[in-house]
Design an enzyme around this catalytic site. Structure first.
Site, PDB file in Angstrom:
ATOM      1  N   GLU A 103       0.840  -1.214   0.000  1.00 43.97           N
ATOM      2  CA  GLU A 103       0.000   0.000   0.000  1.00 43.97           C
ATOM      3  C   GLU A 103       0.869   1.255   0.000  1.00 43.97           C
ATOM      4  O   GLU A 103       0.541   2.253  -0.640  1.00 43.97           O
ATOM      5  CB  GLU A 103      -0.932  -0.031   1.221  1.00 43.97           C
ATOM      6  N   GLU A 123      -3.446  -9.341   3.857  1.00 39.34           N
ATOM      7  CA  GLU A 123      -4.210  -9.002   5.062  1.00 39.34           C
ATOM      8  C   GLU A 123      -5.318 -10.007   5.352  1.00 39.34           C
ATOM      9  O   GLU A 123      -5.613 -10.308   6.502  1.00 39.34           O
ATOM     10  CB  GLU A 123      -4.816  -7.599   4.934  1.00 39.34           C
TER      11      GLU A 123
HETATM   12  C1  3H9 Z   1      -1.142  -4.879   7.167  1.00 34.96           C
HETATM   13  O1  3H9 Z   1      -0.182  -4.542   6.533  1.00 34.96           O
HETATM   14  C2  3H9 Z   1      -2.343  -3.997   7.393  1.00 34.96           C
HETATM   15  C3  3H9 Z   1      -2.333  -2.840   6.448  1.00 34.96           C
HETATM   16  O2  3H9 Z   1      -3.296  -3.031   5.434  1.00 34.96           O
HETATM   17  C4  3H9 Z   1      -2.553  -1.535   7.177  1.00 34.96           C
HETATM   18  C5  3H9 Z   1      -3.909  -1.344   7.724  1.00 34.96           C
HETATM   19  C6  3H9 Z   1      -4.193   0.000   8.337  1.00 34.96           C
HETATM   20  N1  3H9 Z   1       4.910  -7.627  11.553  1.00 34.96           N
HETATM   21  O3  3H9 Z   1       8.082 -15.253   8.249  1.00 34.96           O
HETATM   22  P1  3H9 Z   1       9.470 -15.096   8.712  1.00 34.96           P
HETATM   23  C7  3H9 Z   1       8.432 -11.329  11.752  1.00 34.96           C
HETATM   24  S1  3H9 Z   1      -1.198  -6.378   7.927  1.00 34.96           S
HETATM   25  C8  3H9 Z   1       5.616  -8.057  12.597  1.00 34.96           C
HETATM   26  O4  3H9 Z   1      10.042 -16.156   9.582  1.00 34.96           O
HETATM   27  P2  3H9 Z   1      10.321 -15.240   5.973  1.00 34.96           P
HETATM   28  C9  3H9 Z   1       8.095 -12.793  11.985  1.00 34.96           C
HETATM   29  O5  3H9 Z   1       7.194 -12.951  13.057  1.00 34.96           O
HETATM   30  C10 3H9 Z   1       0.394  -7.092   7.579  1.00 34.96           C
HETATM   31  N2  3H9 Z   1       6.502  -9.077  12.504  1.00 34.96           N
HETATM   32  O6  3H9 Z   1      10.476 -14.823   7.502  1.00 34.96           O
HETATM   33  C11 3H9 Z   1       9.458 -13.366  12.275  1.00 34.96           C
HETATM   34  O7  3H9 Z   1       9.770 -13.051  13.623  1.00 34.96           O
HETATM   35  P3  3H9 Z   1      10.649 -14.049  14.524  1.00 34.96           P
HETATM   36  C12 3H9 Z   1       0.470  -7.610   6.207  1.00 34.96           C
HETATM   37  C13 3H9 Z   1       6.662  -9.651  11.310  1.00 34.96           C
HETATM   38  O8  3H9 Z   1      11.529 -14.690   5.304  1.00 34.96           O
HETATM   39  C14 3H9 Z   1      10.379 -12.546  11.373  1.00 34.96           C
HETATM   40  O9  3H9 Z   1       9.660 -11.368  11.060  1.00 34.96           O
HETATM   41  N3  3H9 Z   1       1.749  -8.294   6.002  1.00 34.96           N
HETATM   42  C15 3H9 Z   1       5.944  -9.225  10.187  1.00 34.96           C
HETATM   43  O10 3H9 Z   1      10.023 -16.689   5.853  1.00 34.96           O
HETATM   44  C16 3H9 Z   1      10.739 -13.248  10.086  1.00 34.96           C
HETATM   45  O11 3H9 Z   1       9.550 -13.691   9.465  1.00 34.96           O
HETATM   46  C17 3H9 Z   1       1.855  -9.608   6.063  1.00 34.96           C
HETATM   47  O12 3H9 Z   1       0.894 -10.317   6.260  1.00 34.96           O
HETATM   48  C18 3H9 Z   1       5.037  -8.164  10.341  1.00 34.96           C
HETATM   49  N4  3H9 Z   1       4.318  -7.700   9.313  1.00 34.96           N
HETATM   50  O13 3H9 Z   1       9.027 -14.482   5.437  1.00 34.96           O
HETATM   51  C19 3H9 Z   1       3.229 -10.175   5.863  1.00 34.96           C
HETATM   52  N5  3H9 Z   1       6.309  -9.995   9.132  1.00 34.96           N
HETATM   53  O14 3H9 Z   1      11.987 -14.087  13.832  1.00 34.96           O
HETATM   54  C20 3H9 Z   1       3.572 -11.100   7.005  1.00 34.96           C
HETATM   55  C21 3H9 Z   1       7.235 -10.855   9.595  1.00 34.96           C
HETATM   56  O15 3H9 Z   1      10.631 -13.415  15.861  1.00 34.96           O
HETATM   57  N6  3H9 Z   1       4.913 -11.647   6.886  1.00 34.96           N
HETATM   58  N7  3H9 Z   1       7.463 -10.650  10.896  1.00 34.96           N
HETATM   59  O16 3H9 Z   1       9.932 -15.374  14.464  1.00 34.96           O
HETATM   60  C22 3H9 Z   1       5.203 -12.659   6.052  1.00 34.96           C
HETATM   61  O17 3H9 Z   1       4.399 -13.144   5.288  1.00 34.96           O
HETATM   62  C23 3H9 Z   1       6.593 -13.209   6.125  1.00 34.96           C
HETATM   63  O18 3H9 Z   1       7.106 -12.950   7.401  1.00 34.96           O
HETATM   64  C24 3H9 Z   1       7.557 -12.602   5.071  1.00 34.96           C
HETATM   65  C25 3H9 Z   1       8.997 -13.082   5.386  1.00 34.96           C
HETATM   66  C26 3H9 Z   1       7.153 -13.124   3.687  1.00 34.96           C
HETATM   67  C27 3H9 Z   1       7.549 -11.116   5.118  1.00 34.96           C
END
Ligand code: 3H9
Length: 719
Positions: A103, A123
């Site tokens: 976004e 999301e």
């Molecule tokens: C949103 O954006 C709402 C908006 O529309 C605004 C509205 C107003 N936040 O998965 P990994 C942490 S909603 C906090 O193992 P990978 C994860 O917990 C959000 N922490 O690595 C982990 O921590 P730990 C929409 C996050 O390389 C570490 O980072 N976004 C977030 O296999 C490594 O993650 C999503 O849904 C976060 N957003 O994959 C994306 N993301 O090391 C969610 C990650 O302590 N994230 N962490 O266990 C993912 O899909 C995957 O983490 C990503 C990396 C593909 C980014």
């Protein structure tokens, strides 16, 4: 949290700095707001490039912040200000632009992506919708059909697909940030009106209404009761039918409802649960970050039945070379054909060549001497498995890891057959193994930390979600399934029909009810397990009451059905009727109704009306109770492990978080009260007796699920 640099030739570079994924925490939003204001005010700055540190643009909003009150600059005005600014802002997307990250990129005037970057609006998988303008800007940029697909599924796409769709302006193999700076220099004097996505009109297809309606029908069917995908369709409808400002209001209102929903809490819990299970630990203290896995280059799979075939495909697809062994020539040929066909189909989908050079077939166990790891996947028969483990122990090199795909037999017994019990672990895959994400890695009494680490790491390489579990009958998943299935059978005795029980469970959100599932996997699977456990078959004394075993209530209905040759879909009938053997469409079977009536008459049982609530309470709470027992015994390390197993292995609806999270949502006191109630009504059913852990949690004020691990640790240390 956002670094500002004024670099060559009038370009300001703003770098998000919030490792590991540069999530948009309050501090980052603050940093962006300040930096953008500074760039817009500085007359020497003519263009801005926005990028993320460490080759990662942005993983979206900081999910951890959702649990508390939101602070810091609000998303929407921050993004609107960037878009409305009079200097071009170029997003340099490396790594990922997900959720709020995409976004953010959409409000920039240009987007350059690295060829390896992934983009998406996930999301919906967190029980939300893209509420920083994503549902309104994306349709303006790429149209309604593509937006509906991306926003309702949350699918991540490649940079190439993003380019094709029109989400990004350019894809590069070079450093995206440097390319973006050069790009910014070229566009700094160009007019910006046409680059402001929110100002564009949505290109609607002529059949818009039909498209939206069809999508809604499909989305509702797929959602199994999840509310976020439905809200996503409504938000895109708003983009198609309302001016931008009103569309944004709809987006905000729906986000307000979703944000405070139990489903969003469940899905966000589950996001972290999936990551928590990778951080396994053993009672010895060995764990994921102090134990190195061994590399696995060559593996063997023993047995080419359904499980062996799926496991072989998964290994080869992960780049591991495999010798697949099957002694029967006919079975070997059938298995070979099937494995090759699946690999070829998979490769065709990806547009690459099938990695068939990694594959060898043999009917001789001696051919596996040099492999690093063996997965035995023969019939669920202890005598046969023992025989194989004995042979493996003599033909494999000394450091080969010996794994079994048993779904519940004792790992320690198999380990004791070999001269290397420390190298024996369970790798319990779920059928079909090349598609199902779950892998239970079972550690026995002697399994070495290195063996566990190797199986966990191999699972990850195969694209599985691996969960380390202890050794007991059925491990975690099947152990909890036993009381669930048992209750379903008792409900039939008491007056319910298979379709009534299934309907209640499917309405709850399971992909299939217990009886339809049993027909799919084959009724003989459980029959064999019950025979092996001495619950049915020739080993049961003729004097024993058919409805009692070892002083407990027993439901023999499933055994009686199997004795009739009704083994499920494969025989054309089981709990349901199918149009042919192998048929898929389950129809209620009058034979089953008659059979149940005769059965009840024979055993003096009076059928009563059973409502949906009782079906759910008895099936789900007995399963949950067994989950508490598995936690109490240390067979499951934490509630997250149980929940991940149930969502990925048993189709528990993800938006309910998994059984243990669900228990917390319902209220532990209520689960306890219902179990006590049903145990009083059925004192000869031990699985309804509330577990000690559940009682103690309730006595301690029902702490949230995130605190249970610590609670269990303290409880154990007091024993
Ligand atoms: C949103 O954006 C709402 C908006 O529309 C605004 C509205 C107003 N936040 O998965 P990994 C942490 S909603 C906090 O193992 P990978 C994860 O917990 C959000 N922490 O690595 C982990 O921590 P730990 C929409 C996050 O390389 C570490 O980072 N976004 C977030 O296999 C490594 O993650 C999503 O849904 C976060 N957003 O994959 C994306 N993301 O090391 C969610 C990650 O302590 N994230 N962490 O266990 C993912 O899909 C995957 O983490 C990503 C990396 C593909 C980014």
């Amino acid at each position: 949290m956002a670094r500002y640099a004024h670099i060559k030739d009038s370009v300001a570079l703003i770098t998000l700095t919030n490792p590991p994924v540069n999530a948009l925490s309050a501090a980052v939003r603050h940093g962006i707001t300040e930096s953008v204001t500074r760039a817009l005010r500085d007359p020497t700055v003519k263009a801005v490039v926005l990028c993320g540190e460490n080759g990662k643009f942005c993983g979206g909003a900081d999910i951890r912040e959702f649990a508390g009150p939101m602070t810091g600059p609000a998303f929407v005005p921050m993004l609107d200000d960037i878009e409305a600014g009079d200097k071009p802002v170029v997003a340099a997307i490396e790594g990922m632009a997900l959720g709020g990250g995409l976004e953010l990129a959409l409000c920039c005037h240009y987007r350059i992506a690295h060829s390896k970057a992934r983009l998406g609006l996930p999301e919906v998988t967190l029980g939300l919708l893209p509420a920083a303008g994503g549902t309104q800007r994306l349709p303006r940029l790429i149209g309604i059909p593509a937006s509906l697909e991306l926003i309702t599924t949350g699918r991540h796409i490649s940079a190439q697909e993003a380019l094709k769709l029109g989400i990004v302006d350019q894809v590069t193999d070079k450093n995206a940030c440097e390319v973006a700076v050069e790009f910014a220099q070229r566009v700094m004097d160009k007019p910006l009106e046409s680059r402001r996505v929110s100002q564009q009109t949505v290109q609607c297809p002529p059949d818009l209404e039909a498209l939206l309606e069809n999508t809604m029908v499909q989305v509702k069917k797929r959602a199994r009761g999840a509310i976020a995908p439905v809200a996503c369709v409504k938000a895109v409808r708003a983009a198609a039918t309302l001016p931008y400002k009103q569309g944004m209001e709809r987006e905000r209102d729906m986000m307000g409802t979703l944000f405070n929903s139990g489903q969003a809490r469940a899905l966000q819990y589950f996001f972290f649960a999936q990551r928590a299970v990778g951080k396994w630990s053993l009672p010895s203290g060995a764990c994921w970050n102090n134990t190195k896995p061994k590399p696995v280059h060559r593996a063997a799979v023993i047995g080419l039945g359904t499980m062996g075939r799926g496991i072989t495909v998964s290994l080869v697809a992960a780049g591991v070379s495999v010798v697949a062994v099957e002694v029967g020539e006919k079975q070997l040929q059938a298995g070979k054909q099937m494995v090759m066909a699946i690999l070829e189909r998979q490769a065709q989908k990806k547009g690459v060549a099938a990695p068939l050079d990694l594959l060898r077939f043999s009917n001789n166990l001696k051919d596996i001497g040099g492999v690093d790891l063996v997965i035995e996947a023969v019939f669920e028969d202890m005598a046969l498995k023992k025989q194989i483990f004995k042979e493996l122990s003599s033909v494999c090199k000394i450091d080969t890891l010996l794994c079994t795909n048993t779904s519940g037999l004792d790992i320690d017994v198999l380990a004791s057959i070999t001269g290397r019990p420390q190298q024996v672990v369970g790798m319990h895959f779920f059928a079909p193994a090349h598609m199902m994400k779950l892998l239970e890695v079972v550690h026995g009494r002697h399994s070495s930390p290195e063996a566990v680490a190797t199986a966990m790491s191999l699972g990850k390489k195969m694209g599985k979600v691996s969960v380390a579990v202890g050794n007991c009958p059925g491990f975690v998943g099947n152990r909890m399934l036993m009381p669930y299935v048992e209750q379903a059978n008792f409900l039939l005795e008491e007056g319910a029909t298979p379709e009534q029980v299934d309907q209640a469970l499917e309405e709850f959100g399971f992909a299939m009810g217990v009886f339809r599932m049993s027909d799919l996997s084959g009724l003989d699977v459980g029959w064999r397990v019950r025979k092996e456990a001495g619950l049915t078959g020739p080993s049961v004394a003729a004097t024993e009451s058919p409805r009692k075993r070892q002083g407990r209530r027993y439901g023999p209905i499933a055994d009686l059905i199997c004795e009739q040759g009704r083994l499920g879909q494969k025989t054309g009938c089981g709990w349901y009727l199918y149009d042919r053997p192998g048929g898929r469409e389950a129809k209620p079977d009058p034979w089953i109704r008659r059979f149940l009536e005769e059965y009840r008459t024979k055993h003096g049982l009076k059928a009563r009306a059973i409502d949906k609530q009782e079906i759910l309470d008895r099936c789900l709470f007995s399963l949950i109770n067994e989950g508490f027992r598995a936690l109490e015994d240390g067979i499951a390390a934490g509630p997250e492990d149980v929940d991940v197993i149930y969502v990925f292995g048993y189709s528990w609806p993800r938006h309910m978080g998994g059984p243990m999270f669900y228990a917390g949502m319902v209220g532990l006191a209520r689960v306890l009260e219902r179990l006590e109630h049903y145990h009083q009504a059925h004192p000869d059913v031990p699985s309804l007796q509330p577990s000690t852990l559940l009682r103690r949690l309730v006595a301690s004020g029902s702490p949230p699920v995130q605190q249970w691990r610590g609670f269990i640790k303290r409880m154990r240390s007091q024993l």
